[in-house]
Scaffold this active site. Structure first.
Site, short mmCIF file in Angstrom:
data_model
loop_
_atom_site.label_atom_id
_atom_site.label_comp_id
_atom_site.label_asym_id
_atom_site.label_seq_id
_atom_site.Cartn_x
_atom_site.Cartn_y
_atom_site.Cartn_z
N SER A 57 0.83 -1.21 0.00
CA SER A 57 0.00 0.00 0.00
C SER A 57 0.86 1.26 0.00
O SER A 57 0.34 2.35 -0.11
CB SER A 57 -0.91 0.00 1.22
OG SER A 57 -0.14 0.26 2.37
N CYS A 58 2.18 1.12 0.14
CA CYS A 58 2.97 2.33 0.40
C CYS A 58 3.81 2.81 -0.78
O CYS A 58 3.74 3.98 -1.14
CB CYS A 58 3.87 2.09 1.60
SG CYS A 58 2.90 1.62 3.03
N PHE A 59 4.63 1.95 -1.38
CA PHE A 59 5.54 2.43 -2.42
C PHE A 59 4.80 2.94 -3.66
O PHE A 59 5.03 4.09 -4.07
CB PHE A 59 6.54 1.34 -2.81
CG PHE A 59 7.66 1.14 -1.82
CD1 PHE A 59 7.73 1.90 -0.67
CD2 PHE A 59 8.66 0.22 -2.05
CE1 PHE A 59 8.76 1.73 0.25
CE2 PHE A 59 9.70 0.04 -1.15
CZ PHE A 59 9.75 0.79 0.00
N GLY B 114 2.86 6.00 -2.65
CA GLY B 114 3.72 7.13 -2.28
C GLY B 114 4.33 7.78 -3.51
O GLY B 114 4.42 9.01 -3.60
#
Ligand code: UGA
Length: 442
Positions: free
Chosen positions: A262-264, A267
């Site tokens: 869910s982050c890279f 982001g």
């Protein structure tokens, strides 16, 4: 506020150091689940820590924000910030959480500190969170309440260990708010980690820049590994050689099927959207996102080559559906594009994951595809498969010997290792037709 990975794990880390924590969530089932000692997700050590701190009375959970705020000094906002259509973070949940904080603060006769842990677009604290609390409370910061930013750097799969021993603690403090700084420095004192105090915007940008640079490193490692495989070089050895330079370091140079989670990806998209809003071109994050879309196709190319150029009617085992090991999270998992490409080329795909099977079924359904064939038993998945793709480097797979891997498979019994789960030289020496990321063909 928020009992996802960041909220619940942060709560457990504070309890570990003897602080008392009330978890707040607007979803009653989540609060009920936490109160009963059941984490809403799989994460090593979390179930044990949850049971311990519920038992000791340091932790409780409620849906009642006002009650939680009235009995505490600090609230950490740990609600989700998903991607919106233009790639920027959707701050809807955060704005709503900030408003409910403001309503709770309105009735307080003492100071309360609100700290944003959710990952946000730079300036979001000042432009979204601050006005929401100010308007709903009728009070001004820092006299009436305090607002700070404290981004989280934990990784899924090692979330609690990371939260207990972060490389650094970043505190974004509003101008002149010494009280907020003192309170947070005191709260984090038992962690005994390097502490950096910045502006609100500085803290927000540190989080986004850190995640983006890690993702850019992975994308670059993937390009180098792809290049190595086209000549007589081992991409992993090349990257080991690169990482031995202390200025570069060995971390996040593991080439593979690309980064998920869910982050890279989220982001990078947010950094692109934010950079463009500032009139900056965002060349590097854009390139990393593009490279990441290429990598699943590179893995499927290896499968095709391993199966004599044609996937039609072939049976392929897909091992590892989670975006990384030790989690049941399938958000942006590279298993999905690999699965789709294999199906498009006419293969029959049988899937396995030690934890993420049911979440993958749900993900595939959301894509509008037919129910995937996900099996519980690894032996069932490997039986009669012509090729097996290892997408997630689970320990359970790592422990398999060459015979266990291929003996039940059907010719040509090809292993396509997208994560360098096994030692290729050992596998090839044992007679396995082993194809891997960053390796010349067998
Ligand atoms: C990432 C960051 O590492 C955390 O510091 C951050 O707090 C978190 O995002 C977040 O913003 O919440 P996470 O996404 O949980 O953590 O997991 P990572 O271990 O960073 O892995 C991300 C993806 O990159 C995975 O798909 C992984 O397989 C891939 N990866 C990672 C590689 O392909 N190669 C590597 O060398 C490292």
């Amino acid at each position: 506020m928020g009992t996802g990975y960041v909220g619940l794990v942060t709560a457990l880390a504070f309890c570990h150091h003897g602080h008392r924590v009330t978890c707040v969530d607007i979803i009653p089932e989540r609060v009920d689940s936490v109160s009963r000692g059941k984490a809403p997700f799989y994460e090593p050590d979390v179930a044990e820590a949850l049971a311990r701190h519920l038992g000791s009375g340091l932790l409780d959970a409620t849906t009642d924000t006002a009650k939680a705020v009235a009995s505490t000094e600090i609230t950490f906002l740990c609600v989700g910030t998903p991607s919106s259509a233009d790639g920027s973070y959707d701050l809807g949940h955060l704005g709503a959480a900030a408003r409910s904080m403001g309503e709770a603060i309105a009735g307080l006769d003492r100071h309360h500190l609100v700290v944003t842990k959710s990952t946000v677009t730079p300036t979001a604290n000042r432009s979204v969170v601050l006005p929401a609390i100010t308007n709903a409370s009728g009070k001004e910061a820092p006299a009436g309440f305090s607002l700070a930013s404290n981004p989280e750097f934990l990784r899924e799969g090692s979330a609690l260990a990371d939260a207990l021993a972060p490389d650094r603690i970043v505190l974004g403090i509003m101008e002149g708010d010494q009280a907020a700084r003192d309170l947070l420095e005191g709260l984090y004192a038992p962690f005994d980690r390097p502490l950096l105090v910045t502006s609100l915007e500085g803290a927000e940008l540190i989080k986004l820049a850190s995640n983006s640079l890690l993702a850019i490193k992975v994308a670059f490692a993937n390009e180098v590994a792809n290049l190595a495989s086209s000549v007589d070089a081992d991409g992993y050895q090349v990257l080991e050689g690169v990482g031995l330079d202390h200025r570069l370091g060995p971390h996040f140079l593991r080439a593979g099927a690309g980064f998920g989670g869910s982050c890279f990806p989220r982001g990078l998209r947010a950094l692109v959207a934010f950079s463009r809003s500032q009139g900056a071109p965002a060349l590097l994050p854009t390139a990393a996102l593009d490279q990441n879309e290429v990598q699943p196709a590179v893995m499927v190319d290896l499968v095709r080559k391993a199966l004599d150029g044609n996937l039609q009617g072939k049976r392929v085992a897909l091992l590892g559906l989670a975006f990384k090991p030790d989690t049941d999270d399938v958000r942006e998992t590279r298993a999905l594009p690999i699965y789709k490409l294999l199906l498009e080329e006419g293969a029959t795909v049988v899937c396995h994951d030690p934890r993420a099977g049911s979440n993958f079924v749900e993900l595939v359904r959301e894509e509008g595809l037919a129910h995937p064939d996900v099996r519980e038993g690894l032996d069932e998945v490997l039986r009669e498969a012509n090729a097996a793709v290892i997408q997630t480097e689970w320990e359970e797979y790592r422990l398999l010997g060459p015979a266990e891997l291929v003996s039940e498979m059907a010719p040509p019994r090809a292993i396509v290792d997208a994560r360098r789960t096994f030692d290729p030289y050992m596998m090839r020496a044992a007679g396995v037709t082993y194809w891997g990321v960053g390796l010349p063909p067998p």
